[in-house]
Structure formats: structure tokens, C-alpha cells
Design an enzyme around this catalytic site. Structure first.
Site, PDB file in Angstrom:
ATOM      1  N   ALA A  32       0.862  -1.331  -0.050  1.00 13.25           N
ATOM      2  CA  ALA A  32      -0.173  -0.037  -0.123  1.00 13.25           C
ATOM      3  C   ALA A  32       0.866   1.045  -0.083  1.00 13.25           C
ATOM      4  CB  ALA A  32      -1.032  -0.004   1.054  1.00 13.25           C
ATOM      5  N   HIS A  37       7.003   5.944   1.445  1.00  9.91           N
ATOM      6  CA  HIS A  37       7.740   4.756   1.054  1.00  9.91           C
ATOM      7  C   HIS A  37       8.689   4.941  -0.270  1.00  9.91           C
ATOM      8  CE1 HIS A  37       4.107   2.430   2.666  1.00  9.91           C
ATOM      9  NE2 HIS A  37       5.294   2.030   3.311  1.00  9.91           N
ATOM     10  N   LYS A 152       8.508   8.173  11.017  1.00 12.46           N
ATOM     11  CA  LYS A 152       6.926   7.997  11.527  1.00 12.46           C
ATOM     12  C   LYS A 152       6.738   6.936  12.452  1.00 12.46           C
ATOM     13  CE  LYS A 152       2.390   7.582  10.490  1.00 12.46           C
ATOM     14  NZ  LYS A 152       1.994   6.043  10.719  1.00 12.46           N
ATOM     15  N   LEU A 179       7.212  11.839   5.944  1.00 10.27           N
ATOM     16  CA  LEU A 179       6.588  12.862   4.708  1.00 10.27           C
ATOM     17  C   LEU A 179       5.142  13.056   5.157  1.00 10.27           C
ATOM     18  CD1 LEU A 179       8.917  12.239   3.086  1.00 10.27           C
ATOM     19  CD2 LEU A 179       7.646  12.033   1.224  1.00 10.27           C
ATOM     20  N   SER A 188       0.887   7.652   5.707  1.00 10.34           N
ATOM     21  CA  SER A 188       0.528   6.249   6.131  1.00 10.34           C
ATOM     22  C   SER A 188      -0.392   5.305   5.162  1.00 10.34           C
ATOM     23  CB  SER A 188       0.083   6.234   7.576  1.00 10.34           C
ATOM     24  OG  SER A 188      -0.390   4.988   8.116  1.00 10.34           O
ATOM     25  N   ARG A 190      -2.307   3.395   6.175  1.00  6.68           N
ATOM     26  CA  ARG A 190      -3.772   3.174   6.788  1.00  6.68           C
ATOM     27  C   ARG A 190      -4.753   4.495   6.482  1.00  6.68           C
ATOM     28  NH1 ARG A 190      -0.724   0.640  10.764  1.00  6.68           N
ATOM     29  NH2 ARG A 190      -1.749  -1.407  11.370  1.00  6.68           N
TER      30      ARG A 190
END
Ligand code: PAF
EC number: 6.3.2.1
Length: 288
Positions: A32, A37, A152, A179, A188, A190
Site C-alpha cells: 500500500a 515509502h 513516522k 513525509l 501512512s 492506513r
């Protein structure tokens, strides 16, 4: 980009790179993928010759089975993003490949000490053991020179630092800055689960951390934390914690110290649990 699903095939390919003297950078993920990332991939590309990214939604680190079931899976999009970002190798193992002994099989237990007893450790029983188990397995598979993780997950980074010490794996850990979206929400996976109404108020978590940061030297800690917590509750959050800690060891603080501090929060918006943190640099120390 090469894609491997088996450890043996991945290792054959990496062996050739290592023999040719190339430096291996590794970015472990649960997929995801988002810009956060991709910033880790960029950092890995800048510092190493071969960038390996893994995507594996690790069942043993989810203390809440619903969270595991609902974890977003966007593999096609992820592959496009990784290719665009210049990743050299994607490692995409199955559960059976990573847990040939079964997910409920015998696993090592890591002594993370105090780190596992506070904040995320206290609120998510066994979460960090699960993270330790999978990151250890992934590091054994990839054997990277450099490992890239995001700030994070501040406490997770400290756990991995400790894991590297315990296992004496010589990979160098690089902790890369969080970020944020334009409105301040930390990126994130999520966040994909937030509905439009929740997404609007999701930004309050970084605002609450900003409030703590601004008032850290002018108000007593218990008052700042109470106010920040209330701000989140009033917005509709169920707050797990807002804490101020020493950034070097995560010892919880009651008053300012002359070292880098970190304010960390975890709160739920409906079924989606968000975490965030901000470093509060002591004058004379680096931080973000
Ligand atoms: O941060 C994550 O995405 C995961 O906890 C990690 C490090 C990939 C282990 O599953």
C-alpha cells in the site's frame, strides 16, 4: 525491476551483486505504498547500488485481527510505483515462505526491554515481537549493507536498532524523515482507510503534536498533554496516548530536558488507528 517470491532465488540474484562489489540497500514494507515509502526508496538509491524492497503484510505483528484483515493491499499499483521509483528488486514472499514453521510455530523472543513496555508496546501486546521476528527473517534473507526505515514509526525504529544489536547484524540503519500531506497528516498506508469525513479531521493529530511542540517550554507537561488530548477527543478521536519522551531512549518526561525530545501520539478515528510523532530539537541538537 526483478521480482522474487522465494528466498533462495532472491539470494542467488543478490549473491551476484555482492560478488560484483555492489552495495545493497533494503526497504522493508507492508505494501500500500505512498510517497513516504518512495522517499525511502530514493534515499536507498542515493546511498547504495542495488535497491531491494519487500512487500509482506506480516500476520504476527497485528494484535488486532480486524486490522490485519483490513490492511490495504494494492499490489499492482505498488509494482508500478516501485518500477517508476527505480527499485531494482521486489521481494514478494508468501506467508508460507516467511513462516515455513507456521505463523503459530515456535519463534525467537527478543529482549527489547523497556522499549517494548511503553506507548505502542503497551497498547499493542506482542506487536514488536512480531516486527522483530519478520524484520530479522527479512534481514537474514536480504543481508543488506543499509536498511531504510521511516521516522513516522519512531518506536519501531528504536526496536530495529536494538534488534540489530541483539542479532549483531551489521546492516546500517538509516532513519528517514516523515513525509506529510499538505495539511500536515503524516503519510501512512492506513490513511487509505479513512472516509472523506475522517480524512478531514485526520490532520488534527499533527496539529495536536504541533501544539505540544509550541508550548513545551511555557506550560507544564501534564497541562499540555491534557489540552492536546482534549483537542483530539473534541474532534472525535479516541486517544490511546499523547506522551513526551526523551528522543534517545523513549523515557517518558514530566518536564523539559536539555536534549532532543519527541512527542508521540496514537489515536483512533472510528476503526482506523493513526500514529504520529515530532522531534523537538534541543537548542544545539539536530532534529525535525
Ligand atoms: O513498518 C512496516 O511497514 C512494518 O512494520 C515492517 C517494518 C515492514 C515489518 O513488517
Amino acid at each position: 525491476m526483478y521480482l522474487f517470491k522465494e528466498i533462495a532465488r532472491l539470494q542467488e540474484a543478490l549473491e551476484q551483486e555482492k560478488t560484483a562489489g555492489r552495495r545493497i540497500g533494503f526497504v522493508p514494507t507492508m505494501g500500500a505504498l505512498h510517497e513516504g515509502h518512495l522517499s525511502l526508496i530514493r534515499a536507498a538509491k542515493a546511498a547504495t547500488d542495488v535497491v531491494v524492497c519487500s512487500i509482506f503484510v506480516n500476520p504476527t505483528q497485528f494484535n488486532d485481527p480486524k486490522d490485519f484483515e483490513k490492511y490495504p493491499v494494492t499490489i499492482k499499483e505498488d509494482i508500478l510505483k516501485l518500477t517508476g521509483g527505480g527499485t531494482n528488486i521486489l521481494f514478494l514472499p508468501s506467508v508460507a515462505e516467511m513462516y515455513p514453521e507456521g505463523v503459530n510455530g515456535r519463534q525467537p523472543h527478543y529482549d527489547f526491554g523497556y522499549l517494548e513496555t511503553v506507548l505502542e508496546g503497551a497498547h499493542r501486546p506482542n506487536h514488536f515481537q512480531g516486527v522483530g521476528i519478520i524484520v530479522h527473517k527479512l534481514l537474514q534473507a536480504v543481508q543488506p549493507d543499509d536498511l531504510f526505515m521511516g521516522q513516522k514509526d519512531f518506536q519501531q525504529c528504536m526496536i530495529i536498532k536494538r534488534l540489530l544489536e541483539i542479532t549483531q547484524i551489521p546492516s546500517k540503519l538509516h532513519i528517514c524523515p516523515t513525509l506529510r500531506e499538505k495539511d500536515g497528516l503524516a503519510m501512512s498506508s492506513r490513511n487509505m482507510r479513512l472516509d472523506p469525513a475522517a480524512r478531514q479531521i485526520a490532520t488534527r493529530i499533527s496539529q495536536a503534536l504541533g501544539y505540544v511542540k509550541e508550548n513545551i517550554r511555557s506550560l507544564p507537561f501534564n497541562i499540555i498533554k491534557e489540552n492536546a488530548s482534549k483537542q483530539l477527543q473534541d474532534a472525535g478521536y479516541q486517544v490511546d496516548y499523547i506522551e513526551i519522551a526523551d528522543a534517545s531512549d523513549l523515557q517518558l518526561l514530566k518536564e523539559p530536558v536539555d536534549r532532543n525530545m519527541v512527542v508521540l501520539a496514537a489515536a483512533k478515528l472510528g476503526e482506523v488507528r493513526l500514529i504520529d510523532n515530532m522531534i523537538i530539537a534541543s537548542p544545539g541538537h539536530a532534529g525535525s
